[in-house]
Design an enzyme around this catalytic site. Structure first.
Site, PDB file in Angstrom:
ATOM      1  N   TRP A   1      -3.656  -1.830  -1.447  1.00  0.00           N
ATOM      2  CA  TRP A   1      -3.641  -3.137  -2.090  1.00  0.00           C
ATOM      3  C   TRP A   1      -4.164  -4.093  -1.021  1.00  0.00           C
ATOM      4  CZ3 TRP A   1      -1.138  -7.958  -1.500  1.00  0.00           C
ATOM      5  CH2 TRP A   1      -1.224  -8.800  -2.607  1.00  0.00           C
TER       6      TRP A   1
ATOM      7  N   GLU B   1      10.519 -15.478 -17.626  1.00  0.00           N
ATOM      8  CA  GLU B   1      10.249 -14.049 -17.524  1.00  0.00           C
ATOM      9  C   GLU B   1       9.221 -13.613 -18.582  1.00  0.00           C
ATOM     10  OE1 GLU B   1      10.588 -11.867 -15.461  1.00  0.00           O
ATOM     11  OE2 GLU B   1      10.514  -9.947 -16.500  1.00  0.00           O
TER      12      GLU B   1
ATOM     13  N   GLU C   1       1.005 -11.357 -16.216  1.00  0.00           N
ATOM     14  CA  GLU C   1       0.649 -10.298 -15.261  1.00  0.00           C
ATOM     15  C   GLU C   1      -0.101  -9.135 -15.898  1.00  0.00           C
ATOM     16  OE1 GLU C   1       3.871  -8.823 -12.799  1.00  0.00           O
ATOM     17  OE2 GLU C   1       5.264  -8.754 -14.444  1.00  0.00           O
TER      18      GLU C   1
ATOM     19  N   LYS D   1       5.686 -11.900 -17.699  1.00  0.00           N
ATOM     20  CA  LYS D   1       5.283 -10.596 -18.253  1.00  0.00           C
ATOM     21  C   LYS D   1       3.903 -10.711 -18.873  1.00  0.00           C
ATOM     22  CE  LYS D   1       7.288  -8.486 -16.732  1.00  0.00           C
ATOM     23  NZ  LYS D   1       8.360  -8.615 -15.829  1.00  0.00           N
TER      24      LYS D   1
ATOM     25  N   HIS E   1       8.401 -34.291 -21.279  1.00  0.00           N
ATOM     26  CA  HIS E   1       8.179 -35.037 -20.038  1.00  0.00           C
ATOM     27  C   HIS E   1       6.821 -34.742 -19.412  1.00  0.00           C
ATOM     28  CE1 HIS E   1      12.212 -36.611 -20.222  1.00  0.00           C
ATOM     29  NE2 HIS E   1      12.660 -35.373 -20.445  1.00  0.00           N
TER      30      HIS E   1
ATOM     31  N   CYS F   1       0.881  -1.161   0.000  1.00  0.00           N
ATOM     32  CA  CYS F   1       0.000   0.000   0.000  1.00  0.00           C
ATOM     33  C   CYS F   1       0.918   1.210   0.000  1.00  0.00           C
ATOM     34  CB  CYS F   1      -0.855   0.048   1.255  1.00  0.00           C
ATOM     35  SG  CYS F   1      -1.879  -1.406   1.466  1.00  0.00           S
TER      36      CYS F   1
ATOM     37  N   ASN G   1       0.425   0.726   6.234  1.00  0.00           N
ATOM     38  CA  ASN G   1       0.930  -0.159   5.189  1.00  0.00           C
ATOM     39  C   ASN G   1       1.628  -1.317   5.884  1.00  0.00           C
ATOM     40  OD1 ASN G   1       2.242  -1.353   2.999  1.00  0.00           O
ATOM     41  ND2 ASN G   1       3.897   0.145   3.004  1.00  0.00           N
ATOM     42  N   GLY G   2       1.233  -2.551   5.550  1.00  0.00           N
ATOM     43  CA  GLY G   2       1.846  -3.721   6.188  1.00  0.00           C
ATOM     44  C   GLY G   2       0.771  -4.686   6.647  1.00  0.00           C
TER      45      GLY G   2
ATOM     46  N   ARG H   1       1.709   1.187  -6.049  1.00  0.00           N
ATOM     47  CA  ARG H   1       1.857   0.252  -4.933  1.00  0.00           C
ATOM     48  C   ARG H   1       0.546  -0.448  -4.576  1.00  0.00           C
ATOM     49  NH1 ARG H   1       6.512   1.360  -1.728  1.00  0.00           N
ATOM     50  NH2 ARG H   1       5.492   0.415   0.050  1.00  0.00           N
TER      51      ARG H   1
ATOM     52  N   LYS I   1       3.226  -2.883  -7.027  1.00  0.00           N
ATOM     53  CA  LYS I   1       4.621  -2.796  -7.458  1.00  0.00           C
ATOM     54  C   LYS I   1       5.577  -3.363  -6.423  1.00  0.00           C
ATOM     55  CE  LYS I   1       7.973  -1.555 -10.165  1.00  0.00           C
ATOM     56  NZ  LYS I   1       8.218  -2.455 -11.307  1.00  0.00           N
TER      57      LYS I   1
HETATM   58  C1  AGP Z   1       7.626  -8.192 -11.962  1.00  0.00           C
HETATM   59  O1  AGP Z   1       7.084  -7.898 -13.210  1.00  0.00           O
HETATM   60  C2  AGP Z   1       6.676  -8.425 -10.902  1.00  0.00           C
HETATM   61  N1  AGP Z   1       5.726  -7.389 -10.793  1.00  0.00           N
HETATM   62  C3  AGP Z   1       7.165  -9.031  -9.603  1.00  0.00           C
HETATM   63  O2  AGP Z   1       7.350 -10.371  -9.883  1.00  0.00           O
HETATM   64  C4  AGP Z   1       8.453  -8.498  -8.922  1.00  0.00           C
HETATM   65  O3  AGP Z   1       9.558  -8.769  -9.724  1.00  0.00           O
HETATM   66  C5  AGP Z   1       8.596  -9.154  -7.543  1.00  0.00           C
HETATM   67  O4  AGP Z   1       7.500  -8.801  -6.755  1.00  0.00           O
HETATM   68  C6  AGP Z   1       9.886  -8.803  -6.843  1.00  0.00           C
HETATM   69  O5  AGP Z   1       9.975  -7.440  -6.595  1.00  0.00           O
HETATM   70  P1  AGP Z   1      11.337  -6.750  -6.228  1.00  0.00           P
HETATM   71  O6  AGP Z   1      12.272  -6.931  -7.353  1.00  0.00           O
HETATM   72  O7  AGP Z   1      10.983  -5.314  -5.991  1.00  0.00           O
HETATM   73  O8  AGP Z   1      11.861  -7.405  -4.970  1.00  0.00           O
END
Ligand code: AGP
Length: 602
Positions: free
Chosen positions: A75, A478, A485, A482, A501, A2, A99-100, A27, A597
């Site tokens: 969030w 990766e 998400e 991408k 497999h 958050c 936040n937390g 965030r 984020k």
């Molecule tokens: C990446 O596209 C993601 N949104 C997510 O996987 C991110 O890489 C992950 O949460 C780790 O974050 P950080 O690199 O800030 O630790």
């Protein structure tokens, strides 16, 4: 997870709060809210969904003259994203943003309920404000209110950055931080800002202090008081313009396009003419290190996995890579001859931070590879290498990944040179390839139009497999991350040789295979794997410098003589393709649903 902001001063408080929240919206954007206090009267507003909804709701609300305010962009962790669950949460005469996660909130809640407190939300946060009001019931002055706030904070287990305002102290914001980030900014004349990152403070506050874990205090226009020690303020520099979209449709797009630029920053002073250097790593620090363990999450984990091939191949050092959330609970065996590396864009990821704490308490030397200076991870690690990608706003990480991989490639060469695993001529040869990376990242953008056109064919089907071998396997992971998400389509990354497999059972015309087929590594082997899929009717999109006759679609990359150059080019292709598919599906690429984020809860 958050974002929180706070303001004390004479400017239009609502605007200051909303502008701050805009910088933090990445965030979390399930809901947003503010509470503004002037002359002892508090007004609060909340709205579900993006910040724009709150802006609309508060458009006729204005503050004149000095006051205080707090704000939050959420969030959701506990309780659905509803207005009742949105922050700030209120008691009888106080409001709180948090936040937390408060781990022991159930216990506190049932205790307060026995006292007759009625809870309005399903959140963990609401206990804070009611507990404070219970503790502050007889408080008459700021000292007694602060003691009540401290007693409240002492009761909380978990992670928190908390701001609280109360009608009993109309010019004050109480603050506390443990495990979640919080920064305070100040200007002459008693103007004070709070925020979860320094982005909202750029251009607003002359000086900032990055609060240490365990900080508790309060601020008024005349005083900033904190425990256990006074806050250390430093000048804040930064260019707000750099964080704007700059004519691109999305921050993600802008960030893909600036990769060739920021990667040069990553290399400055490190990739020399014919040598490699890291002033962050002293010989003294590295003494006795014979192996490496790397922990990270998400995209940063994929960068780590890529580097495991590089470290072993070049530096001949054993490397072990772990997902931070798994590492934490497996009772790992940790040896002090191990360099413990954490990788994180934000430097605030809770799982990675906790893994780092474990390694530190086991006596390991620790190194953070991170994009955010002064983040919790950077401050905790023994030493850190900053990736210098600049502020990354798109939730889907792009330039942060590119710069992480670059640092790790450089680091593997640095270790190879140090352990004399490779000859000086090889070091020189590798650096000459490294110098080509910015150009490769720039040239790779030429496929953007092709990705745009191709995207319309890849909107349906029952899923995607991204496949590759060697370092192109983490790149496949990766690519799949991408795509899923931001497009919400199902995608998996797989080692090309592993398809037979099991996963190949899924192959039919509705299964899309994105095949990473570099010429510099295992081309023929990968080709056979793709042929196997093609024979089972999977629709094939090949990404390769070579035309692959069985592909339904292809994206031709430039010929290169080094696998890492192919890697960087294919990385850009994956990013553009995922983005164009998501845009065509009408999604908000920068703020995909259910994500945030920086993930500051475990
Ligand atoms: C990446 O596209 C993601 N949104 C997510 O996987 C991110 O890489 C992950 O949460 C780790 O974050 P950080 O690199 O800030 O630790």
């Amino acid at each position: 997870m958050c974002g929180i902001v706070g303001y004390i001063g004479s400017k239009e408080i609502k605007n200051e709060l909303i502008e701050g929240l805009r910088e933090l919206e990445y965030r979390g954007y399930d809901s947003a809210g503010i509470a503004v206090m002037q002359e002892g009267n508090i007004k609060a507003f909340k709205a579900v969904g993006k910040l724009q909804n709150l802006k609309e709701k508060t458009k006729n609300f204005k503050t004149i003259g000095p006051g205080v305010g707090i704000g939050h962009t959420r969030w959701a962790t506990h309780g659905k994203p509803t207005e009742l669950n949105a922050h700030p949460h209120m008691g009888k005469y106080s409001y709180v943003v948090h936040n937390g996660i408060i781990e022991n909130y159930r216990e506190i809640k049932s205790e307060l309920e026995k006292d007759g407190v009625q809870f309005l939300s399903q959140t963990d946060t609401e206990v804070i404000v009611h507990l404070f009001e219970k503790e502050a019931a007889n408080a008459k002055d700021i000292k007694e209110l602060y003691d009540a706030f401290k007693r409240t904070i002492d009761r909380l287990d978990g992670a928190y950055a908390v701001l609280l305002i109360t009608q009993k102290a109309p010019d004050t914001i109480f603050f506390a931080r443990k495990g979640s980030p919080m920064i305070i900014g100040r200007n002459p004349g008693g103007e004070i800002y709070f925020a979860s990152s320094d982005a909202p403070l750029i251009g607003k506050a002359e000086e900032v202090a990055y609060m240490e874990d365990g900080t508790v205090g309060y601020a008024t226009p005349d005083t900033i008081y904190s425990e256990p020690k006074p806050l250390a303020f430093v000048p804040l520099s930064g260019d707000k313009l750099r964080a704007q979209k700059g004519g691109f449709r999305f921050f993600m797009e802008k960030e893909i396009y600036e990769q060739y630029h920021v990667i040069s920053d990553t290399m400055i002073g490190r990739v020399l003419d014919k040598d490699i250097a890291f002033e962050e790593l002293s010989e003294n620090f590295l003494e006795g290190i014979s192996r490496i363990k790397i922990c990270a999450c998400g995209t940063s984990y994929h960068a780590a996995l890529t580097s495991s091939y590089l470290f072993e191949r070049q530096a001949k050092m054993p490397v072990n890579v772990e997902i931070a959330s798994e590492f934490r609970y497996k009772d790992p065996l940790l040896d002090t001859d191990t360099l413990f590396i954490v990788i994180s864009q934000s430097g605030e990821t809770a799982d990675t931070l906790e893994a780092l704490k474990m390694a530190k308490s086991a006596g390991l030397k620790t190194l953070a590879i991170c994009n955010v200076d002064n983040s919790s991870i950077v401050r905790l690690a023994d030493t850190s290498i900053l990736t210098r990608a600049g502020i990354e706003k798109g939730v889907a990480s792009t330039k942060a990944f590119a710069t992480q991989v670059m640092v790790l490639w450089m680091l593997s060469l640095f270790f190879a040179k140090r352990t004399k695993a490779i000859a000086p001529e090889t070091v020189e040869g590798e650096t000459s390839f490294m110098h080509q990376v910015p150009r490769v990242l720039k040239d790779a953008l030429k496929v953007h139009e092709k990705c745009k056109r191709l995207s319309k064919r890849y909107l349906h089907g029952h899923g995607f497999f991204f496949i590759g071998r060697d370092i192109f396997y983490p790149l496949a992971l990766e690519g799949a991350l991408k795509l899923k998400e931001i497009s919400y389509l199902h995608a998996e990354g797989y080692p090309a040789g592993e398809m037979k497999h099991g996963p190949i059972a899924l192959a039919d015309a509705e299964l899309f295979t994105v095949a990473l087929m570099p010429k510099t590594i295992l081309y023929d082997k990968t080709k056979s794997n793709v042929e196997e899929l093609s024979a089972r009717d999977s629709t094939i999109l090949s990404i390769s410098p070579e035309m692959f006759e069985l592909a339904d679609d292809f994206i031709l990359t430039h010929p290169h003589t080094h696998p890492m150059l192919e890697f960087f080019e294919m990385m850009v292709v994956e990013q553009l393709l995922a983005m164009e598919i998501a845009i065509r599906l009408g999604n908000d690429v920068d703020m995909p649903r259910n994500l945030a984020k920086s993930v500051t809860v475990e």
